[in-house]
Enzyme design. Structure first.
Site, mmCIF file in Angstrom:
data_model
loop_
_atom_site.group_PDB
_atom_site.id
_atom_site.type_symbol
_atom_site.label_atom_id
_atom_site.label_comp_id
_atom_site.label_asym_id
_atom_site.label_seq_id
_atom_site.Cartn_x
_atom_site.Cartn_y
_atom_site.Cartn_z
ATOM 1 N NE ARG A 50 23.759 15.572 37.214
ATOM 2 C CZ ARG A 50 24.372 15.566 36.049
ATOM 3 N NH1 ARG A 50 25.396 16.317 36.078
ATOM 4 N NH2 ARG A 50 24.341 14.486 35.242
ATOM 5 C CB THR A 97 23.039 5.163 20.948
ATOM 6 O OG1 THR A 97 23.215 6.413 20.900
ATOM 7 C CG2 THR A 97 21.803 4.801 20.333
ATOM 8 C CG HIS A 98 28.609 3.451 25.010
ATOM 9 N ND1 HIS A 98 29.037 4.839 25.309
ATOM 10 C CD2 HIS A 98 29.298 2.799 25.243
ATOM 11 C CE1 HIS A 98 30.270 4.472 25.500
ATOM 12 N NE2 HIS A 98 30.318 3.106 25.605
ATOM 13 C CG ASP A 104 21.555 0.366 34.486
ATOM 14 O OD1 ASP A 104 22.272 1.318 34.057
ATOM 15 O OD2 ASP A 104 21.753 -0.961 34.481
ATOM 16 C CG ASP A 160 27.628 4.250 28.327
ATOM 17 O OD1 ASP A 160 26.470 4.761 28.237
ATOM 18 O OD2 ASP A 160 28.657 4.948 28.361
HETATM 19 C C1 GRF Z 1 26.854 9.459 19.345
HETATM 20 O O1 GRF Z 1 27.751 8.547 18.648
HETATM 21 C C2 GRF Z 1 26.390 8.686 20.571
HETATM 22 O O2 GRF Z 1 26.378 7.586 20.861
HETATM 23 C C3 GRF Z 1 27.511 9.761 21.265
HETATM 24 O O3 GRF Z 1 27.302 10.563 20.517
HETATM 25 C C4 GRF Z 1 27.128 10.801 19.534
HETATM 26 C C5 GRF Z 1 26.103 11.809 19.135
HETATM 27 O O4 GRF Z 1 25.713 12.107 17.873
HETATM 28 N N1 GRF Z 1 27.119 9.753 22.945
HETATM 29 P P1 GRF Z 1 24.671 13.064 17.356
HETATM 30 O O5 GRF Z 1 24.342 14.315 18.229
HETATM 31 O O6 GRF Z 1 23.345 12.309 17.219
HETATM 32 O O7 GRF Z 1 24.959 13.455 15.949
#
Ligand code: GRF
Length: 198
Positions: free
Chosen positions: A62, A105-106, A138, A142
Site C-alpha cells: 500500500r 466529499t462524503h 486527514d 472522513d
Molecule cells: C459521491 O457521492 C461521493 O461522495 C461518493 O461517491 C460518489 C461519487 O460520485 N464517495 P461520482 O463518481 O463523482 O459521480
C-alpha cells in the site's frame, strides 16, 4: 487543481463544466484514478486532460502505491487536490506532500455515517435529514476539518440509489461552489475551523 476519481465522475464533470468559465478561477490540470475503464477517466479524456491510473493490486505494498500516486500528482504541481468519489484512503506520503490542500466529499453529514456506505447507513438508521460533507483530508476516514455541509431530506419510499442520487445533486453544487472559493480566496484552518480568505 488535480482531481482523483474511482467511478462515474459526475463530481469531476461538474468541476470541468464550471472551470470552462475563466471567472471561476480554477483549472483542472490532470485526473488520476485507482482503476481502469471508468466513466470518470473517459470524461477527463474527452476534456483533453492528462490522466494516470495506479491500481493498488499492481504494487507490492500500500505504501508503494501511495508513493507512486503522490509522485504522479506532484508532476502536475497542483495547488489543490480534489478526491471526487476516490474510493481509497491516501497514505503518509500523500498527506506529507498534499496534506492541508486536499479535499474530499462524503455523502453524509459528518461525523455521522463515515465510510463507504454513507447513504445506506443513513437510510438504515432512519434519519430524516442527511446530506454531504466537504472536508480537508486527514489521516482518518472522513474525519478532516469541515469546509461545508449540505442537507438533504430523506423522503418516504427512498431506496439507497434514489437517496444517493439526490445527495449527489446537492454534493456537486457544494463542491463547485467551495472549491472555487478556496482557489480564488484561499482558506485557513484553525482548531478544525475552515475559513475562506487569507
Ligand atoms: C459521491 O457521492 C461521493 O461522495 C461518493 O461517491 C460518489 C461519487 O460520485 N464517495 P461520482 O463518481 O463523482 O459521480
Amino acid at each position: 487543481m488535480l482531481v482523483l476519481v474511482s467511478g462515474a465522475g459526475t463530481n469531476l464533470q461538474a468541476l470541468l463544466d464550471a472551470s470552462r468559465d475563466p471567472e471561476y478561477g480554477v483549472e483542472v490540470v490532470a485526473v488520476g484514478a485507482d482503476r481502469d475503464d471508468i466513466e470518470g477517466l473517459a470524461r477527463a479524456e474527452r476534456a483533453g486532460l492528462p490522466t494516470f491510473v495506479h491500481r493498488v493490486k499492481d504494487f507490492a505494498s500500500r505504501e508503494a502505491w501511495d508513493a507512486e500516486l503522490t509522485a504522479s500528482c506532484a508532476k502536475h504541481q497542483p495547488d489543490l487536490i480534489v478526491l471526487a468519489g476516490f474510493m481509497k484512503l491516501t497514505g503518509q506520503a500523500f498527506l506529507g506532500e498534499f496534506g492541508g490542500r486536499t479535499v474530499n466529499t462524503h455523502p453524509a453529514l459528518s461525523p455521522a455515517f463515515p465510510g463507504m456506505d454513507g447513504p445506506a447507513a443513513a437510510l438504515a438508521y432512519g434519519v430524516k435529514v442527511t446530506g454531504a460533507t466537504l472536508f480537508v483530508v486527514d489521516a482518518g476516514v472522513d474525519s478532516g476539518p469541515v469546509v461545508d455541509q449540505t442537507a438533504v431530506r430523506v423522503e418516504e419510499g427512498d431506496d439507497v440509489e434514489s437517496l444517493h442520487e439526490r445527495i449527489k445533486v446537492a454534493e456537486r453544487a457544494m463542491l463547485v461552489r467551495c472549491v472555487g472559493r478556496m482557489a480564488r480566496e484561499g482558506f485557513s484552518i484553525t482548531d478544525r475551523k475552515v475559513r475562506f480568505g487569507q
